[in-house]
Design a protein around this motif. Structure first.
Motif, mmCIF file in Angstrom:
data_model
loop_
_atom_site.group_PDB
_atom_site.id
_atom_site.type_symbol
_atom_site.label_atom_id
_atom_site.label_comp_id
_atom_site.label_asym_id
_atom_site.label_seq_id
_atom_site.Cartn_x
_atom_site.Cartn_y
_atom_site.Cartn_z
ATOM 1 N N PRO A 13 0.816 -1.218 0.000
ATOM 2 C CA PRO A 13 0.000 0.000 0.000
ATOM 3 C C PRO A 13 0.848 1.266 0.000
ATOM 4 O O PRO A 13 0.424 2.308 -0.497
ATOM 5 C CB PRO A 13 -0.833 -0.113 1.276
ATOM 6 C CG PRO A 13 -0.082 -1.046 2.152
ATOM 7 C CD PRO A 13 0.608 -2.010 1.236
ATOM 8 N N GLY A 14 2.068 1.185 0.539
ATOM 9 C CA GLY A 14 2.952 2.347 0.521
ATOM 10 C C GLY A 14 3.260 2.804 -0.899
ATOM 11 O O GLY A 14 3.420 4.001 -1.152
ATOM 12 N N VAL A 19 2.438 6.828 -5.565
ATOM 13 C CA VAL A 19 1.767 7.203 -6.812
ATOM 14 C C VAL A 19 0.912 8.449 -6.600
ATOM 15 O O VAL A 19 0.953 9.400 -7.396
ATOM 16 C CB VAL A 19 0.907 6.029 -7.327
ATOM 17 C CG1 VAL A 19 0.027 6.479 -8.497
ATOM 18 C CG2 VAL A 19 1.794 4.870 -7.758
ATOM 19 N N MET A 20 0.149 8.465 -5.529
ATOM 20 C CA MET A 20 -0.702 9.624 -5.244
ATOM 21 C C MET A 20 0.135 10.889 -5.054
ATOM 22 O O MET A 20 -0.174 11.955 -5.601
ATOM 23 C CB MET A 20 -1.532 9.360 -3.989
ATOM 24 C CG MET A 20 -2.504 10.465 -3.648
ATOM 25 S SD MET A 20 -4.031 10.393 -4.572
ATOM 26 C CE MET A 20 -4.935 9.181 -3.598
ATOM 27 N N HIS A 136 1.867 8.206 5.341
ATOM 28 C CA HIS A 136 1.531 9.571 4.949
ATOM 29 C C HIS A 136 2.799 10.397 4.733
ATOM 30 O O HIS A 136 2.822 11.303 3.897
ATOM 31 C CB HIS A 136 0.624 10.209 5.996
ATOM 32 C CG HIS A 136 -0.800 9.768 5.886
ATOM 33 N ND1 HIS A 136 -1.755 10.489 5.192
ATOM 34 C CD2 HIS A 136 -1.440 8.667 6.350
ATOM 35 C CE1 HIS A 136 -2.914 9.854 5.246
ATOM 36 N NE2 HIS A 136 -2.749 8.749 5.941
ATOM 37 N N GLY A 137 3.851 10.074 5.483
ATOM 38 C CA GLY A 137 5.137 10.705 5.223
ATOM 39 C C GLY A 137 5.689 10.324 3.863
ATOM 40 O O GLY A 137 6.316 11.137 3.171
ATOM 41 N N LEU A 138 5.439 9.078 3.452
ATOM 42 C CA LEU A 138 5.870 8.622 2.131
ATOM 43 C C LEU A 138 5.160 9.406 1.031
ATOM 44 O O LEU A 138 5.768 9.782 0.017
ATOM 45 C CB LEU A 138 5.569 7.135 1.994
ATOM 46 C CG LEU A 138 6.328 6.334 0.936
ATOM 47 C CD1 LEU A 138 7.831 6.417 1.175
ATOM 48 C CD2 LEU A 138 5.863 4.888 0.958
ATOM 49 N N PHE A 139 3.871 9.681 1.231
ATOM 50 C CA PHE A 139 3.132 10.525 0.284
ATOM 51 C C PHE A 139 3.773 11.905 0.185
ATOM 52 O O PHE A 139 3.987 12.428 -0.921
ATOM 53 C CB PHE A 139 1.673 10.661 0.732
ATOM 54 C CG PHE A 139 0.927 11.782 0.058
ATOM 55 C CD1 PHE A 139 0.331 11.591 -1.175
ATOM 56 C CD2 PHE A 139 0.847 13.039 0.652
ATOM 57 C CE1 PHE A 139 -0.335 12.632 -1.812
ATOM 58 C CE2 PHE A 139 0.183 14.082 0.025
ATOM 59 C CZ PHE A 139 -0.421 13.871 -1.213
ATOM 60 N N SER A 140 4.076 12.501 1.315
ATOM 61 C CA SER A 140 4.652 13.852 1.315
ATOM 62 C C SER A 140 6.019 13.875 0.643
ATOM 63 O O SER A 140 6.354 14.829 -0.071
ATOM 64 C CB SER A 140 4.765 14.369 2.755
ATOM 65 O OG SER A 140 3.490 14.464 3.350
ATOM 66 N N GLY A 251 7.944 16.079 9.241
ATOM 67 C CA GLY A 251 7.010 16.174 10.358
ATOM 68 C C GLY A 251 6.254 14.889 10.588
ATOM 69 O O GLY A 251 6.055 14.464 11.732
ATOM 70 N N ARG A 252 5.825 14.235 9.501
ATOM 71 C CA ARG A 252 5.044 13.008 9.668
ATOM 72 C C ARG A 252 5.906 11.843 10.118
ATOM 73 O O ARG A 252 5.472 11.020 10.930
ATOM 74 C CB ARG A 252 4.328 12.688 8.358
ATOM 75 C CG ARG A 252 3.101 13.570 8.170
ATOM 76 C CD ARG A 252 2.462 13.431 6.825
ATOM 77 N NE ARG A 252 1.195 14.172 6.803
ATOM 78 C CZ ARG A 252 0.513 14.443 5.708
ATOM 79 N NH1 ARG A 252 0.962 14.036 4.523
ATOM 80 N NH2 ARG A 252 -0.620 15.113 5.782
#
Length: 386
Positions: A13-14, A19-20, A136-140, A251-252
């Protein structure tokens, strides 16, 4: 290292979070390009961006059925739909075509958002570990790197569609990994209606909504503020959202450690003050360098507010109510994506982008009253509804 261990555990899922982040980072850096090509003012452009918000909110209700219907294939299918959805707005030259394209982007983003968070939640339950902040840190991180790279491609004159196509190829390469995510859990038979404690859930929703609204405004308007208000170039403009992504990543990732030492309400209060200070610095900046500092401080503060707000909502209700509470908070919070484009577009058109970012600073301070009320609720013994 705990963060690396968490990312290894949730690598399937990471990859969806990556991708997002890549797609929205590319979009943020190209906002001035979209606006100039469409030939619209700030107010109309903000209204056009509502298309993605409408699409996003509509799929928050459709995504659970999509997830259960496709099973293990839901995650790669949602990622593929997102890649296809970005083609329309990246080619649009008319405002209505762009708005309709953004509706499709919002729907695909909503599907992927729900499914990827559900997969991480499943792995959390199975492993007994807190894993959401790392993802969520991976998204950022992906968002920030994509925005920074897009600034370079803009300076080099690379067409926007080519950049989105490159991200599409990366998404295609991640499909085998996305397919390895666990299948969705089968919902148990319902044992009767359960009433949630309404006001704590609503207060958590307001807190997360303000955080999302602030994040969305900086993502979409920081490049334009640097280029138009402060006279920066394309690469300088792209550095605004890129810095937001980088500081939100830090931060995340750091938020997991803070949550183990401080209460959620304490972290949110400090984060609200920090992020409001950053937005005020960006609003009053005399040049791009000071604006960068403001956006960096803003990102560092708001990075932990959303995840902490969701965690707080789950902790203040009975265990069997947590999924329901977090879902309600998410529905309230995603209203930010309806409010942000209209708010920033209208304020920018009427008073300029400095006033618009000043309004963001005021909004972030409005987090403090509901958090103080939630602090009293969190300190009280849990009352399980009958």
């Amino acid at each position: 290292m705990a963060i690396l261990s968490a990312l290894r555990l949730t690598r399937a899922p990471g990859a969806a979070f990556v991708v997002m982040g890549l797609y929205w980072g590319v979009f943020a850096a190209h906002v001035p390009v979209f606006r100039d090509r469409l030939g619209v003012d700030d107010a109309l452009f903000g209204t056009l961006l509502l298309g993605s918000s409408l699409g996003l909110l509509s799929t928050m209700w459709l995504a659970p059925k999509f997830d259960q219907g496709l099973g293990r294939a839901a995650l790669p299918t949602a990622a593929a739909l997102l890649a296809l959805a970005w083609i329309a707005p990246s080619l649009a030259v008319a405002p209505m075509a762009f708005a309709l394209g953004m509706v499709g982007v919002g729907m695909a983003s909503g599907l992927l958002d729900v499914v990827m968070n559900a997969r991480v939640s499943q792995i959390e339950a199975r492993s007994g570990r807190s894993l959401m902040n790392a993802n969520h840190g991976l998204f950022s991180l992906a968002y920030g790197l994509a925005a920074l790279a897009s600034g370079v491609t803009r300076e080099a004159g690379l067409p926007m569609i080519a950049v989105f196509g490159g991200v599409g190829l990366l998404a295609l390469g991640l499909m085998p990994l996305l397919s390895r995510a666990p299948a969705p859990a089968v919902a148990p038979e319902e044992g009767g209606a359960v009433r949630l404690p309404l006001w704590p859930v609503m207060l958590c929703g307001i807190v997360v909504m303000i955080a999302f609204l602030s994040e969305a405004t900086v993502e979409s308007w920081s490049a334009l503020h640097i280029e138009r208000t402060l006279g920066g170039g394309a690469a300088q403009g792209a550095l605004g959202p890129a810095l937001l992504g980088v500081t939100m990543t830090l931060g995340r990732f750091g938020g997991q450690g803070l949550a183990e030492r401080l209460s959620e309400t304490a972290v949110i209060r400090v984060a609200a003050l920090v992020s409001a200070t950053g937005a005020a610095i960006a609003a009053t900046a005399p040049g791009p360098m000071v604006a960068y500092l403001g956006f960096a401080v803003t990102g560092l503060g708001i990075s932990v507010i959303g995840p902490m707000g969701l965690a707080l909502a789950g902790r203040m209700v009975a265990p069997h109510q947590r999924s329901q509470a977090i879902a309600r908070v998410a529905v309230i919070a995603f209203c930010a994506f309806l409010i942000a484009p209209v708010l920033m577009g209208g304020l920018s058109e009427a008073f300029g982008l400095r006033a618009a970012f000043g309004a963001v600073a005021v909004l972030l301070l409005m987090i403090l009253p509901p958090v103080l009320a939630l602090r009293r609720r969190a300190a009280a013994p849990l009352a399980v509804p009958a």
